[in-house]
Design a protein around this motif. Structure first.
Motif, PDB file in Angstrom:
ATOM      1  N   THR A   1       0.913   4.058  -3.034  1.00 13.36           N
ATOM      2  CA  THR A   1       0.620   5.454  -2.698  1.00 13.36           C
ATOM      3  C   THR A   1       1.733   6.382  -3.165  1.00 13.36           C
ATOM      4  O   THR A   1       1.488   7.454  -3.742  1.00 13.36           O
ATOM      5  CB  THR A   1       0.412   5.590  -1.190  1.00 13.36           C
TER       6      THR A   1
ATOM      7  N   SER B   1       1.694   6.710  -6.994  1.00  8.21           N
ATOM      8  CA  SER B   1       0.549   7.503  -7.441  1.00  8.21           C
ATOM      9  C   SER B   1       0.782   8.989  -7.222  1.00  8.21           C
ATOM     10  O   SER B   1       0.514   9.825  -8.104  1.00  8.21           O
ATOM     11  CB  SER B   1      -0.714   7.045  -6.705  1.00  8.21           C
TER      12      SER B   1
ATOM     13  N   LEU C   1       0.825  -1.205   0.000  1.00 10.02           N
ATOM     14  CA  LEU C   1       0.000   0.000   0.000  1.00 10.02           C
ATOM     15  C   LEU C   1       0.861   1.258   0.000  1.00 10.02           C
ATOM     16  O   LEU C   1       0.572   2.230  -0.721  1.00 10.02           O
ATOM     17  CB  LEU C   1      -0.916  -0.007   1.223  1.00 10.02           C
TER      18      LEU C   1
END
Length: 462
Positions: free
Chosen positions: A356, A359, A352
Protein backbone atom coordinates in the motif's frame (compact mmCIF):
# COMPACT_ATOMS: atom_id res chain seq x y z
CA UNK A 1 -50.88 -31.76 95.58
CA UNK A 2 -53.56 -34.03 97.07
CA UNK A 3 -54.71 -37.39 95.78
CA UNK A 4 -57.97 -35.95 94.40
CA UNK A 5 -56.15 -33.29 92.44
CA UNK A 6 -53.71 -35.83 91.13
CA UNK A 7 -56.53 -38.08 89.96
CA UNK A 8 -58.25 -35.13 88.26
CA UNK A 9 -55.04 -34.20 86.50
CA UNK A 10 -54.46 -37.81 85.46
CA UNK A 11 -57.99 -37.94 84.09
CA UNK A 12 -57.32 -34.75 82.12
CA UNK A 13 -54.13 -36.19 80.66
CA UNK A 14 -55.97 -39.32 79.52
CA UNK A 15 -58.65 -37.15 77.99
CA UNK A 16 -56.00 -35.14 76.15
CA UNK A 17 -54.42 -38.31 74.80
CA UNK A 18 -57.76 -39.60 73.56
CA UNK A 19 -58.59 -36.21 72.05
CA UNK A 20 -55.29 -36.10 70.14
CA UNK A 21 -55.90 -39.58 68.80
CA UNK A 22 -59.35 -38.52 67.64
CA UNK A 23 -57.87 -35.37 65.99
CA UNK A 24 -55.53 -37.51 63.93
CA UNK A 25 -58.47 -39.54 62.68
CA UNK A 26 -61.10 -36.89 61.86
CA UNK A 27 -59.09 -33.65 61.90
CA UNK A 28 -60.70 -31.98 64.96
CA UNK A 29 -61.94 -32.86 68.42
CA UNK A 30 -65.67 -32.23 68.39
CA UNK A 31 -65.16 -28.86 66.62
CA UNK A 32 -62.39 -27.48 68.95
CA UNK A 33 -58.86 -26.99 67.61
CA UNK A 34 -55.80 -25.58 69.43
CA UNK A 35 -52.69 -24.59 67.39
CA UNK A 36 -49.23 -23.21 68.16
CA UNK A 37 -46.74 -21.68 65.63
CA UNK A 38 -43.89 -23.94 66.78
CA UNK A 39 -43.56 -26.87 69.10
CA UNK A 40 -40.00 -25.78 70.06
CA UNK A 41 -39.17 -22.26 71.24
CA UNK A 42 -35.68 -21.02 72.14
CA UNK A 43 -35.32 -18.32 74.75
CA UNK A 44 -32.51 -16.21 76.14
CA UNK A 45 -31.85 -16.23 79.84
CA UNK A 46 -32.92 -13.03 81.59
CA UNK A 47 -35.30 -11.95 78.81
CA UNK A 48 -39.05 -12.38 78.38
CA UNK A 49 -40.46 -15.25 76.31
CA UNK A 50 -43.86 -15.27 74.67
CA UNK A 51 -45.65 -18.52 73.81
CA UNK A 52 -48.41 -17.79 71.27
CA UNK A 53 -51.50 -20.08 71.23
CA UNK A 54 -54.57 -20.00 68.98
CA UNK A 55 -57.82 -21.96 69.32
CA UNK A 56 -61.16 -22.09 67.59
CA UNK A 57 -64.49 -23.89 67.89
CA UNK A 58 -67.82 -24.08 66.01
CA UNK A 59 -70.37 -24.71 68.82
CA UNK A 60 -72.08 -22.32 71.27
CA UNK A 61 -70.06 -21.98 74.49
CA UNK A 62 -71.08 -20.68 77.87
CA UNK A 63 -67.71 -21.11 79.57
CA UNK A 64 -64.11 -21.22 78.26
CA UNK A 65 -61.46 -22.69 80.52
CA UNK A 66 -57.69 -22.40 79.83
CA UNK A 67 -55.07 -24.31 81.85
CA UNK A 68 -51.25 -24.12 81.63
CA UNK A 69 -49.08 -26.98 82.96
CA UNK A 70 -45.29 -27.32 83.19
CA UNK A 71 -43.29 -30.55 83.17
CA UNK A 72 -39.67 -31.59 83.12
CA UNK A 73 -38.19 -34.90 82.12
CA UNK A 74 -39.19 -37.73 84.46
CA UNK A 75 -41.37 -35.49 86.64
CA UNK A 76 -45.11 -34.98 87.01
CA UNK A 77 -46.68 -31.86 85.40
CA UNK A 78 -47.14 -28.79 87.61
CA UNK A 79 -50.06 -26.39 87.52
CA UNK A 80 -48.99 -22.86 86.59
CA UNK A 81 -52.20 -20.88 86.11
CA UNK A 82 -55.70 -21.22 84.68
CA UNK A 83 -58.72 -19.15 83.78
CA UNK A 84 -62.47 -19.46 83.39
CA UNK A 85 -63.78 -16.97 80.90
CA UNK A 86 -61.81 -13.82 81.89
CA UNK A 87 -60.97 -14.74 85.48
CA UNK A 88 -57.35 -15.90 86.01
CA UNK A 89 -56.40 -18.22 88.87
CA UNK A 90 -52.57 -18.49 89.14
CA UNK A 91 -50.54 -20.84 91.28
CA UNK A 92 -49.35 -18.67 94.14
CA UNK A 93 -45.81 -19.97 93.64
CA UNK A 94 -45.65 -18.56 90.10
CA UNK A 95 -48.13 -15.69 90.20
CA UNK A 96 -45.48 -13.04 89.38
CA UNK A 97 -43.69 -15.04 86.70
CA UNK A 98 -46.45 -16.16 84.30
CA UNK A 99 -49.01 -13.92 82.68
CA UNK A 100 -52.13 -14.69 80.62
CA UNK A 101 -54.89 -12.40 79.37
CA UNK A 102 -58.00 -14.53 78.58
CA UNK A 103 -59.74 -15.33 76.35
CA UNK A 104 -56.28 -15.21 74.71
CA UNK A 105 -54.58 -18.47 75.67
CA UNK A 106 -50.99 -17.24 75.00
CA UNK A 107 -48.51 -17.29 77.89
CA UNK A 108 -45.81 -14.75 78.81
CA UNK A 109 -42.78 -15.87 80.85
CA UNK A 110 -40.77 -13.04 82.37
CA UNK A 111 -37.92 -13.25 83.20
CA UNK A 112 -36.76 -16.54 81.68
CA UNK A 113 -34.34 -18.65 83.73
CA UNK A 114 -32.59 -21.96 83.22
CA UNK A 115 -35.12 -23.54 85.65
CA UNK A 116 -37.91 -22.61 83.23
CA UNK A 117 -36.61 -24.98 80.56
CA UNK A 118 -39.01 -27.82 79.88
CA UNK A 119 -42.39 -28.66 78.30
CA UNK A 120 -45.37 -26.33 78.59
CA UNK A 121 -48.83 -27.85 78.07
CA UNK A 122 -51.88 -25.72 77.30
CA UNK A 123 -55.38 -27.20 77.63
CA UNK A 124 -58.57 -25.48 76.45
CA UNK A 125 -62.05 -26.65 77.66
CA UNK A 126 -65.27 -25.39 76.06
CA UNK A 127 -68.56 -25.77 78.02
CA UNK A 128 -71.67 -25.83 75.82
CA UNK A 129 -74.02 -28.66 74.96
CA UNK A 130 -71.17 -30.72 76.27
CA UNK A 131 -67.53 -30.31 77.24
CA UNK A 132 -64.95 -30.03 74.45
CA UNK A 133 -61.24 -30.27 75.21
CA UNK A 134 -58.01 -29.84 73.20
CA UNK A 135 -54.36 -29.30 74.13
CA UNK A 136 -50.87 -28.64 72.71
CA UNK A 137 -47.33 -29.03 74.02
CA UNK A 138 -44.45 -26.55 73.56
CA UNK A 139 -40.83 -27.33 74.36
CA UNK A 140 -38.85 -24.36 75.73
CA UNK A 141 -35.04 -24.17 75.82
CA UNK A 142 -33.06 -21.50 77.65
CA UNK A 143 -29.55 -20.40 76.59
CA UNK A 144 -27.00 -17.65 77.07
CA UNK A 145 -25.91 -15.91 73.85
CA UNK A 146 -22.48 -16.73 72.40
CA UNK A 147 -19.65 -14.32 72.98
CA UNK A 148 -17.01 -13.69 70.33
CA UNK A 149 -14.51 -16.57 70.18
CA UNK A 150 -10.73 -16.22 70.01
CA UNK A 151 -8.45 -18.55 68.03
CA UNK A 152 -4.89 -19.31 69.08
CA UNK A 153 -2.21 -21.06 67.01
CA UNK A 154 0.49 -23.27 68.46
CA UNK A 155 3.38 -23.01 67.93
CA UNK A 156 3.08 -19.28 67.40
CA UNK A 157 6.39 -19.16 65.50
CA UNK A 158 5.06 -21.47 62.76
CA UNK A 159 5.99 -24.88 61.40
CA UNK A 160 8.09 -26.25 58.56
CA UNK A 161 6.32 -28.08 55.76
CA UNK A 162 6.25 -31.90 56.14
CA UNK A 163 8.16 -31.54 59.39
CA UNK A 164 6.10 -29.58 61.94
CA UNK A 165 2.49 -29.65 63.18
CA UNK A 166 0.03 -26.87 64.00
CA UNK A 167 -2.74 -26.82 66.60
CA UNK A 168 -5.59 -24.27 66.45
CA UNK A 169 -7.70 -23.77 69.56
CA UNK A 170 -11.03 -21.91 69.74
CA UNK A 171 -11.88 -20.29 73.08
CA UNK A 172 -15.25 -18.74 74.07
CA UNK A 173 -15.86 -16.80 77.26
CA UNK A 174 -19.64 -17.17 77.38
CA UNK A 175 -22.52 -19.13 75.88
CA UNK A 176 -24.37 -22.41 76.35
CA UNK A 177 -24.90 -25.43 74.14
CA UNK A 178 -22.01 -24.32 71.93
CA UNK A 179 -21.42 -25.82 68.51
CA UNK A 180 -17.99 -25.29 66.91
CA UNK A 181 -17.20 -25.15 63.21
CA UNK A 182 -13.77 -24.51 61.68
CA UNK A 183 -13.52 -22.56 58.44
CA UNK A 184 -10.72 -21.99 55.97
CA UNK A 185 -11.11 -19.10 53.53
CA UNK A 186 -14.81 -18.98 54.40
CA UNK A 187 -15.48 -22.69 53.76
CA UNK A 188 -15.90 -25.48 56.34
CA UNK A 189 -12.83 -27.58 57.15
CA UNK A 190 -13.48 -31.31 56.81
CA UNK A 191 -11.75 -34.27 58.43
CA UNK A 192 -8.92 -35.65 56.30
CA UNK A 193 -5.66 -37.53 56.66
CA UNK A 194 -3.94 -34.40 57.97
CA UNK A 195 -6.91 -32.67 59.69
CA UNK A 196 -8.59 -33.89 62.88
CA UNK A 197 -10.80 -32.38 65.61
CA UNK A 198 -11.32 -32.70 69.34
CA UNK A 199 -14.60 -34.28 70.61
CA UNK A 200 -16.22 -30.83 70.97
CA UNK A 201 -14.63 -29.55 67.74
CA UNK A 202 -13.05 -26.63 69.55
CA UNK A 203 -9.52 -27.80 68.59
CA UNK A 204 -8.12 -28.43 65.10
CA UNK A 205 -4.93 -30.42 64.55
CA UNK A 206 -2.97 -30.21 61.27
CA UNK A 207 -0.42 -33.04 61.14
CA UNK A 208 1.83 -32.51 59.24
CA UNK A 209 1.50 -29.08 57.68
CA UNK A 210 1.90 -28.52 53.95
CA UNK A 211 1.85 -25.55 51.63
CA UNK A 212 -1.82 -26.30 50.83
CA UNK A 213 -2.71 -25.64 54.50
CA UNK A 214 -1.88 -21.95 54.11
CA UNK A 215 -5.02 -19.81 54.38
CA UNK A 216 -7.29 -17.74 56.60
CA UNK A 217 -8.75 -19.81 59.43
CA UNK A 218 -11.65 -18.85 61.66
CA UNK A 219 -13.88 -20.47 64.27
CA UNK A 220 -17.68 -20.16 64.06
CA UNK A 221 -19.49 -20.82 67.34
CA UNK A 222 -23.28 -21.03 67.54
CA UNK A 223 -26.15 -22.11 69.77
CA UNK A 224 -29.96 -22.01 69.35
CA UNK A 225 -30.17 -18.26 70.05
CA UNK A 226 -26.99 -16.74 68.51
CA UNK A 227 -23.71 -17.29 66.65
CA UNK A 228 -20.36 -15.52 66.54
CA UNK A 229 -17.25 -15.91 64.39
CA UNK A 230 -13.69 -15.23 65.45
CA UNK A 231 -11.19 -13.03 63.71
CA UNK A 232 -9.23 -14.77 60.99
CA UNK A 233 -5.81 -16.18 61.74
CA UNK A 234 -3.15 -17.31 59.25
CA UNK A 235 -0.78 -19.94 60.63
CA UNK A 236 2.85 -19.50 59.64
CA UNK A 237 4.03 -22.31 57.39
CA UNK A 238 7.53 -22.40 55.91
CA UNK A 239 7.95 -24.04 52.50
CA UNK A 240 9.85 -23.99 49.23
CA UNK A 241 11.54 -23.18 47.00
CA UNK A 242 9.14 -24.35 44.25
CA UNK A 243 8.92 -23.53 40.53
CA UNK A 244 12.32 -21.89 40.08
CA UNK A 245 12.59 -20.11 36.71
CA UNK A 246 14.63 -17.43 34.93
CA UNK A 247 13.13 -14.71 32.73
CA UNK A 248 14.62 -11.74 30.87
CA UNK A 249 13.41 -8.40 29.58
CA UNK A 250 15.19 -8.89 26.22
CA UNK A 251 16.45 -11.70 24.08
CA UNK A 252 14.74 -14.65 22.45
CA UNK A 253 14.18 -17.62 24.77
CA UNK A 254 13.91 -21.15 23.39
CA UNK A 255 13.83 -23.68 26.18
CA UNK A 256 16.86 -22.98 28.37
CA UNK A 257 18.69 -20.95 25.70
CA UNK A 258 18.60 -17.14 25.43
CA UNK A 259 19.66 -15.52 22.15
CA UNK A 260 20.99 -12.00 22.74
CA UNK A 261 22.12 -9.33 20.25
CA UNK A 262 25.69 -8.17 20.38
CA UNK A 263 25.84 -4.86 22.23
CA UNK A 264 22.67 -5.38 24.24
CA UNK A 265 22.48 -5.32 28.03
CA UNK A 266 20.04 -7.99 29.22
CA UNK A 267 18.47 -8.13 32.70
CA UNK A 268 17.69 -11.62 34.01
CA UNK A 269 15.27 -12.27 36.87
CA UNK A 270 15.32 -15.45 38.98
CA UNK A 271 12.18 -16.28 41.00
CA UNK A 272 10.70 -19.18 42.98
CA UNK A 273 7.72 -19.73 45.27
CA UNK A 274 8.98 -19.86 48.84
CA UNK A 275 8.42 -18.64 52.38
CA UNK A 276 10.42 -16.97 53.71
CA UNK A 277 11.84 -15.47 50.48
CA UNK A 278 14.84 -17.27 49.04
CA UNK A 279 18.40 -16.10 48.85
CA UNK A 280 19.70 -16.21 45.24
CA UNK A 281 23.17 -16.77 43.80
CA UNK A 282 24.31 -16.50 40.15
CA UNK A 283 27.05 -18.80 38.86
CA UNK A 284 28.87 -18.59 35.53
CA UNK A 285 30.43 -21.67 33.97
CA UNK A 286 33.25 -21.40 31.48
CA UNK A 287 36.22 -23.61 30.62
CA UNK A 288 35.05 -26.30 33.08
CA UNK A 289 35.17 -23.81 35.97
CA UNK A 290 32.42 -22.13 37.95
CA UNK A 291 32.40 -18.67 39.49
CA UNK A 292 29.84 -17.04 41.76
CA UNK A 293 29.40 -13.68 40.09
CA UNK A 294 26.51 -12.14 42.07
CA UNK A 295 24.02 -12.57 44.92
CA UNK A 296 20.41 -11.45 44.57
CA UNK A 297 17.41 -12.20 42.36
CA UNK A 298 18.56 -10.11 39.34
CA UNK A 299 21.56 -10.31 37.04
CA UNK A 300 22.53 -7.89 34.25
CA UNK A 301 24.65 -9.24 31.41
CA UNK A 302 26.35 -6.86 28.94
CA UNK A 303 26.85 -8.92 25.77
CA UNK A 304 29.88 -6.93 24.58
CA UNK A 305 31.70 -7.80 27.83
CA UNK A 306 31.15 -11.56 27.47
CA UNK A 307 34.32 -13.20 26.28
CA UNK A 308 32.62 -16.23 24.71
CA UNK A 309 29.65 -16.19 22.38
CA UNK A 310 28.10 -19.13 24.28
CA UNK A 311 28.11 -19.02 28.08
CA UNK A 312 26.35 -21.17 30.67
CA UNK A 313 24.79 -19.66 33.79
CA UNK A 314 23.16 -21.16 36.91
CA UNK A 315 20.68 -19.53 39.29
CA UNK A 316 20.53 -21.08 42.78
CA UNK A 317 17.68 -20.46 45.27
CA UNK A 318 18.03 -21.37 48.95
CA UNK A 319 15.51 -21.24 51.83
CA UNK A 320 17.39 -20.84 55.09
CA UNK A 321 14.39 -22.03 57.21
CA UNK A 322 13.40 -25.19 55.36
CA UNK A 323 17.01 -25.92 54.40
CA UNK A 324 15.95 -26.72 50.83
CA UNK A 325 17.52 -25.38 47.66
CA UNK A 326 16.91 -25.53 43.93
CA UNK A 327 18.81 -24.43 40.85
CA UNK A 328 18.17 -23.90 37.14
CA UNK A 329 20.64 -23.74 34.25
CA UNK A 330 20.44 -21.66 31.09
CA UNK A 331 22.70 -20.71 28.18
CA UNK A 332 23.28 -17.29 26.61
CA UNK A 333 24.22 -17.13 22.92
CA UNK A 334 25.59 -13.81 21.62
CA UNK A 335 24.63 -13.14 17.99
CA UNK A 336 25.70 -10.35 15.64
CA UNK A 337 22.24 -9.99 14.17
CA UNK A 338 19.24 -9.59 16.42
CA UNK A 339 17.10 -12.56 15.48
CA UNK A 340 14.40 -11.49 17.79
CA UNK A 341 14.29 -7.92 16.44
CA UNK A 342 14.20 -9.14 12.86
CA UNK A 343 11.31 -11.41 13.66
CA UNK A 344 9.48 -8.66 15.49
CA UNK A 345 10.04 -6.15 12.63
CA UNK A 346 8.83 -8.71 10.13
CA UNK A 347 5.70 -9.22 12.18
CA UNK A 348 5.08 -5.54 12.83
CA UNK A 349 5.31 -4.53 9.11
CA UNK A 350 2.84 -6.63 7.17
CA UNK A 351 3.17 -7.24 3.35
CA UNK A 352 -0.14 -5.48 2.70
CA UNK A 353 1.07 -2.32 4.46
CA UNK A 354 4.31 -2.33 2.42
CA UNK A 355 2.46 -2.74 -0.91
CA UNK A 356 0.00 0.00 0.00
CA UNK A 357 2.76 2.45 0.90
CA UNK A 358 4.72 1.82 -2.32
CA UNK A 359 1.57 2.14 -4.43
CA UNK A 360 0.65 5.46 -2.88
CA UNK A 361 4.17 6.77 -3.43
CA UNK A 362 4.13 5.82 -7.14
CA UNK A 363 0.68 7.34 -7.74
CA UNK A 364 1.62 10.63 -6.09
CA UNK A 365 4.91 10.79 -8.02
CA UNK A 366 3.14 10.23 -11.37
CA UNK A 367 0.56 12.93 -10.60
CA UNK A 368 3.26 15.44 -9.73
CA UNK A 369 5.21 14.62 -12.89
CA UNK A 370 2.08 15.01 -15.04
CA UNK A 371 1.25 18.40 -13.53
CA UNK A 372 4.80 19.61 -13.98
CA UNK A 373 4.87 18.62 -17.65
CA UNK A 374 1.49 20.22 -18.29
CA UNK A 375 2.10 23.63 -16.75
CA UNK A 376 5.85 24.17 -16.95
CA UNK A 377 6.08 25.26 -20.74
CA UNK A 378 3.19 27.68 -20.34
CA UNK A 379 4.87 29.29 -17.37
CA UNK A 380 8.14 29.66 -19.28
CA UNK A 381 6.46 31.32 -22.28
CA UNK A 382 4.39 33.54 -20.05
CA UNK A 383 7.48 34.69 -18.19
CA UNK A 384 9.16 35.39 -21.54
CA UNK A 385 6.23 37.50 -22.72
CA UNK A 386 6.02 39.38 -19.48
CA UNK A 387 9.73 40.22 -19.76
CA UNK A 388 9.49 41.77 -23.31
CA UNK A 389 9.00 45.57 -23.81
CA UNK A 390 5.51 46.69 -24.65
CA UNK A 391 6.66 48.41 -27.90
CA UNK A 392 8.12 45.22 -29.25
CA UNK A 393 5.00 43.33 -28.29
CA UNK A 394 2.78 45.81 -30.17
CA UNK A 395 5.14 45.84 -33.18
CA UNK A 396 5.07 42.09 -33.35
CA UNK A 397 1.33 42.20 -33.07
CA UNK A 398 1.03 44.72 -35.96
CA UNK A 399 3.28 42.94 -38.43
CA UNK A 400 2.07 39.44 -37.55
CA UNK A 401 -1.46 40.26 -38.57
CA UNK A 402 -2.96 38.83 -35.35
CA UNK A 403 -5.18 40.72 -32.98
CA UNK A 404 -3.68 39.16 -29.91
CA UNK A 405 -0.28 37.54 -29.56
CA UNK A 406 -1.78 35.02 -27.17
CA UNK A 407 -3.77 33.66 -30.12
CA UNK A 408 -0.45 32.50 -31.63
CA UNK A 409 0.21 30.31 -28.62
CA UNK A 410 1.16 26.83 -29.69
CA UNK A 411 4.08 24.59 -30.55
CA UNK A 412 5.90 25.41 -33.83
CA UNK A 413 8.71 23.50 -35.49
CA UNK A 414 11.34 25.19 -37.68
CA UNK A 415 13.47 23.04 -39.93
CA UNK A 416 16.10 24.20 -42.47
CA UNK A 417 16.93 22.08 -45.52
CA UNK A 418 19.94 22.96 -47.70
CA UNK A 419 18.99 22.04 -51.32
CA UNK A 420 21.28 21.47 -54.26
CA UNK A 421 21.20 25.10 -55.44
CA UNK A 422 22.37 26.25 -51.99
CA UNK A 423 19.10 28.04 -51.27
CA UNK A 424 18.03 27.89 -47.65
CA UNK A 425 14.34 27.17 -47.06
CA UNK A 426 12.43 27.69 -43.85
CA UNK A 427 8.92 26.25 -44.02
CA UNK A 428 6.54 28.02 -41.73
CA UNK A 429 2.79 28.00 -41.20
CA UNK A 430 2.70 31.67 -40.32
CA UNK A 431 5.23 33.21 -42.87
CA UNK A 432 5.17 32.34 -46.57
CA UNK A 433 8.60 32.08 -48.16
CA UNK A 434 9.23 32.78 -51.85
CA UNK A 435 11.15 30.27 -53.83
CA UNK A 436 14.68 31.21 -54.71
CA UNK A 437 15.12 33.66 -51.87
CA UNK A 438 18.09 33.04 -49.69
CA UNK A 439 17.49 33.40 -45.96
CA UNK A 440 20.01 33.32 -43.19
CA UNK A 441 19.60 30.79 -40.36
CA UNK A 442 17.56 32.18 -37.49
CA UNK A 443 16.96 30.69 -34.12
CA UNK A 444 14.38 32.07 -31.69
CA UNK A 445 10.82 31.84 -30.48
CA UNK A 446 7.80 32.13 -32.75
CA UNK A 447 7.22 35.66 -31.59
CA UNK A 448 10.72 36.68 -32.57
CA UNK A 449 10.10 35.19 -35.99
CA UNK A 450 6.85 37.09 -36.31
CA UNK A 451 8.64 40.29 -35.29
CA UNK A 452 11.60 40.07 -37.65
CA UNK A 453 10.39 38.29 -40.75
CA UNK A 454 8.05 41.00 -42.08
CA UNK A 455 10.77 43.62 -41.68
CA UNK A 456 13.18 41.54 -43.70
CA UNK A 457 10.57 40.97 -46.37
CA UNK A 458 9.90 44.72 -46.62
CA UNK A 459 13.58 45.51 -46.97
CA UNK A 460 13.85 42.96 -49.73
CA UNK A 461 10.99 44.46 -51.66
CA UNK A 462 12.48 47.91 -51.36
Amino acid sequence: MGQDAFMELLSSMVEIFLCKTYLLLIGSCLGLKVTVPSHTVHGIRGQALYLPVHYGFHTPASDIQIIWLFERSHTMPKYLLGSVNKSVVPDLEYQHKFTMVPPNASLLINPLQFADEGNYIVKVNIQGNGTLSSSQKIQVTVDDPVMKPVVQSHPASGAVEYVGNITLTCQVEGGTRLVYQWRKNGKPVCISSSHSFSPQNNTLWIVPVTKEDIGNYSCLVSNPVSEMESDIIMPTIYYGPYGLQVNSDKGLKVGEVFTVDLGEAVLFDCSADSYPPNTYSWIRRSDNTTHVIKHGPRLEVASEKVAQKTTDYVCCAYNNITGKQDETRFTIIITSIGLEKLAQKGKSLSPLASITGISLFLIISMCLLFLWKKYQPYKAIKQKLEGRPESEYRKAQTFSGHEDALGDFGIYEFVTFPDASGVLRMPSRSIPVSDGVTRPDFHGTIYEVIQHMPVQQQDHEE
